[in-house]
Structures are given as C-alpha cells and as structure tokens.
Scaffold this motif. Structure first.
Motif, PDB file in Angstrom:
ATOM      1  N   SER A  81      41.422  73.991  99.673  1.00 53.51           N
ATOM      2  CA  SER A  81      40.044  74.351 100.022  1.00 53.51           C
ATOM      3  C   SER A  81      39.263  73.095 100.381  1.00 53.51           C
ATOM      4  O   SER A  81      39.515  72.005  99.838  1.00 53.51           O
ATOM      5  CB  SER A  81      39.369  75.054  98.832  1.00 53.51           C
ATOM      6  OG  SER A  81      37.960  75.150  99.020  1.00 53.51           O
ATOM      7  N   ALA A  82      38.301  73.249 101.269  1.00 56.94           N
ATOM      8  CA  ALA A  82      37.403  72.142 101.586  1.00 56.94           C
ATOM      9  C   ALA A  82      36.542  71.777 100.384  1.00 56.94           C
ATOM     10  O   ALA A  82      35.915  70.708 100.370  1.00 56.94           O
ATOM     11  CB  ALA A  82      36.515  72.510 102.774  1.00 56.94           C
ATOM     12  N   ASN A  83      36.515  72.631  99.366  1.00 57.43           N
ATOM     13  CA  ASN A  83      35.762  72.350  98.147  1.00 57.43           C
ATOM     14  C   ASN A  83      36.595  71.649  97.078  1.00 57.43           C
ATOM     15  O   ASN A  83      36.066  71.290  96.019  1.00 57.43           O
ATOM     16  CB  ASN A  83      35.208  73.654  97.558  1.00 57.43           C
ATOM     17  CG  ASN A  83      34.174  74.297  98.465  1.00 57.43           C
ATOM     18  OD1 ASN A  83      33.296  73.628  98.969  1.00 57.43           O
ATOM     19  ND2 ASN A  83      34.293  75.603  98.678  1.00 57.43           N
ATOM     20  N   ASP A  84      37.889  71.453  97.329  1.00 58.25           N
ATOM     21  CA  ASP A  84      38.747  70.812  96.336  1.00 58.25           C
ATOM     22  C   ASP A  84      38.333  69.358  96.110  1.00 58.25           C
ATOM     23  O   ASP A  84      37.883  68.684  97.044  1.00 58.25           O
ATOM     24  CB  ASP A  84      40.212  70.862  96.786  1.00 58.25           C
ATOM     25  CG  ASP A  84      40.806  72.257  96.672  1.00 58.25           C
ATOM     26  OD1 ASP A  84      40.173  73.123  96.041  1.00 58.25           O
ATOM     27  OD2 ASP A  84      41.911  72.481  97.226  1.00 58.25           O
ATOM     28  N   PRO A  85      38.507  68.848  94.894  1.00 59.34           N
ATOM     29  CA  PRO A  85      38.090  67.473  94.591  1.00 59.34           C
ATOM     30  C   PRO A  85      39.113  66.406  94.959  1.00 59.34           C
ATOM     31  O   PRO A  85      38.855  65.216  94.758  1.00 59.34           O
ATOM     32  CB  PRO A  85      37.886  67.512  93.075  1.00 59.34           C
ATOM     33  CG  PRO A  85      38.886  68.523  92.600  1.00 59.34           C
ATOM     34  CD  PRO A  85      38.934  69.576  93.683  1.00 59.34           C
ATOM     35  N   ASP A  86      40.273  66.786  95.500  1.00 59.69           N
ATOM     36  CA  ASP A  86      41.319  65.814  95.813  1.00 59.69           C
ATOM     37  C   ASP A  86      40.795  64.720  96.740  1.00 59.69           C
ATOM     38  O   ASP A  86      40.042  64.988  97.685  1.00 59.69           O
ATOM     39  CB  ASP A  86      42.496  66.521  96.481  1.00 59.69           C
ATOM     40  CG  ASP A  86      43.050  67.635  95.620  1.00 59.69           C
ATOM     41  OD1 ASP A  86      44.098  67.439  95.003  1.00 59.69           O
ATOM     42  OD2 ASP A  86      42.418  68.712  95.568  1.00 59.69           O
TER      43      ASP A  86
END
Length: 260
Positions: A81-86
């Motif tokens: 997801s574009a919201n992932d913190p990676d």
C-alpha cells in the motif's frame, strides 16, 4: 508466491537495461516484486523503440537523482500500500518529485497512481464499504479525458483494494463507480487506477495465486476475468498504444535532440 528468501536483500548488480539500442532514451521502469515484469506496457514501449531501465527499489536498486538520461518513468503496481511505512515505499513516493520538478513524462499504474496521489497530498484508502475491483469494470472518460486521448475502452482491467482522492491541481480524465478516480493528470504526470499492463499470462498468474481475493466484495469470479478479456482486451490494448505514444511525445524537445 513467497519472497521470504529475498526480503531485506540488497542487490549488488546494476539495474537491467533491456530493449533495442536506438537513439531514444530509455524509460525508467519501477517494479515491486522480484518476478514482476512491465507486461504489455513494456512490450508497447519496446515496440516504439524505447529501451527499458528496470529497477526494483524494494530489493536495493537506486533511483536516479535526475531523469535527464531517461525519456520518462513508470511506477507499476504491487500488493503493498502507498500507506505502508516501509522505507522503499516512502522513498518512491518522495522520488516522484524528480519527474514533477523536471516536467518529465511520469506514469503511475495502480499502486503507482496511488503513490502519485499521495505525493500530491491526496488521501489513499480502502473503499468505505470494503469493496474491491478485481476484474473488468466500466470507466467513463471525462471531457478532459476525451480531449487528451481518443479510443478509450468501455471497460478496463483492475486488481486493487484501495483508491485515491483527486489531488489538488490535478485533472480527472476518467471516473468509475466504486472507485471514482480512475485516471488523472497532473502536468506531465498521469495516474491510472486500472491495469492496461496485464498480459494473458499475468492474468492467469494473478487469478491463480490470488484466488482467495476473488471472494472479496465486488471482486469478479475467475472465469469472468477471462470472459471480460475476450470482450474488452482489444480495445484496451488499442487505447494503451495511443496513450503511450502521446505520453512519450511530452519528452522535452531538447532531450530528444540530445539523444540523437
């Protein structure tokens, strides 16, 4: 498929540049899984004479600090997801400032479109009712969409659980039902929520490996994916060819001259 053997691995090899050695600058291709390919978009770009500079930041490939040596850039989809913190997700979203500031052709596909929207300050989120789009769904080009590119298909292929809001300063090119933002433009940058890149082999792999996702609300059963392809693939493929040709015509003239 499992990536457990490669997660966290940093590749030491140089990015792969594939395609004809023409006088055209390569297109930067950003992929998110070890076995991902640029699919039909890659095939279409090669047919137009553009080499492909394929990089996978998730596995350690660096992104260029400038696109002076590239005709444009494409960020493809992926299960993240574009919201992932990676870190690599954050880096890619931040990196979109490069094509935007240099006014170079940029294209985001599904996740790539959501990254573009996120970079521009728009919200990326799942459908409020938990619905997804997996299969063929209708889209409606706006007046701006028709003006930009003719030959829009009636239905296009999707594989996503999240969508995005219209970023400030951008233009809606095509809309849908459950996920209204289907195609947007921001200057020379474009975002497509759908997947014109999907080949027949990719569809077979996605619907087999991701069969459990086809039970989610709004998803189409596997056989309908292939039935839809028989009806809509020809028009989607024709549209993609027209779109990419117009997209790459936005390469600054001085850059095209430098490549000659």
């Amino acid at each position: 498929m499992s990536l457990s053997a490669t997660l966290g691995h940093v590749r030491k090899t140089a990015p792969v540049i594939a395609g004809p050695s023409a006088n055209l600058l390569p297109v930067l291709i950003i992929l998110h899984q070890e076995t991902s390919t640029p699919g039909r978009i890659g095939n279409a770009l090669r047919a137009l004479g553009y080499p492909l500079d394929i990089r996978r930041p998730r596995f350690g490939d660096a992104l260029p600090q400038t696109l002076a040596a590239h005709a444009g850039a494409v960020i493809f989809g992926g299960p993240m997801s574009a919201n992932d913190p990676d870190d690599y997700v954050r880096r890619e979203i931040d990196w979109i400032a490069v094509p935007l500031s240099e006014q170079r052709p940029f294209l985001g596909i599904c996740l790539g479109a959501q990254m573009l929207a996120k970079h521009l300050g728009a919200r990326v989120a799942p459908h409020a009712g938990g619905r997804v789009e997996m299969g063929y769904y209708p889209i409606r080009p706006t007046r701006a969409g028709w003006k930009l590119c003719a030959h829009w298909p009636d239905q296009v292929y999707h594989w996503h659980r999240e969508g995005f809001e219209l970023p400030a300063g951008s233009e809606l090119l095509a809309e849908g039902d459950d996920f209204p933002m289907q195609a947007i433009r921001y200057g020379d940058a474009f975002g497509l929520q759908f997947h014109p890149d999907v080949t027949y082999a990719m569809m077979c792999r996605w619907t087999a490996c991701g069969a459990d996702r086809l039970d989610m609300p709004g998803a189409h059963p596997r056989h309908q994916h292939f039935a839809g392809r028989a009806c809509h693939d020809v028009s989607e493929r024709a549209w993609l060819s027209h779109f990419l040709d117009g997209w790459l015509s936005r390469v600054p003239e001085m850059m095209m001259e430098a490549a000659e």
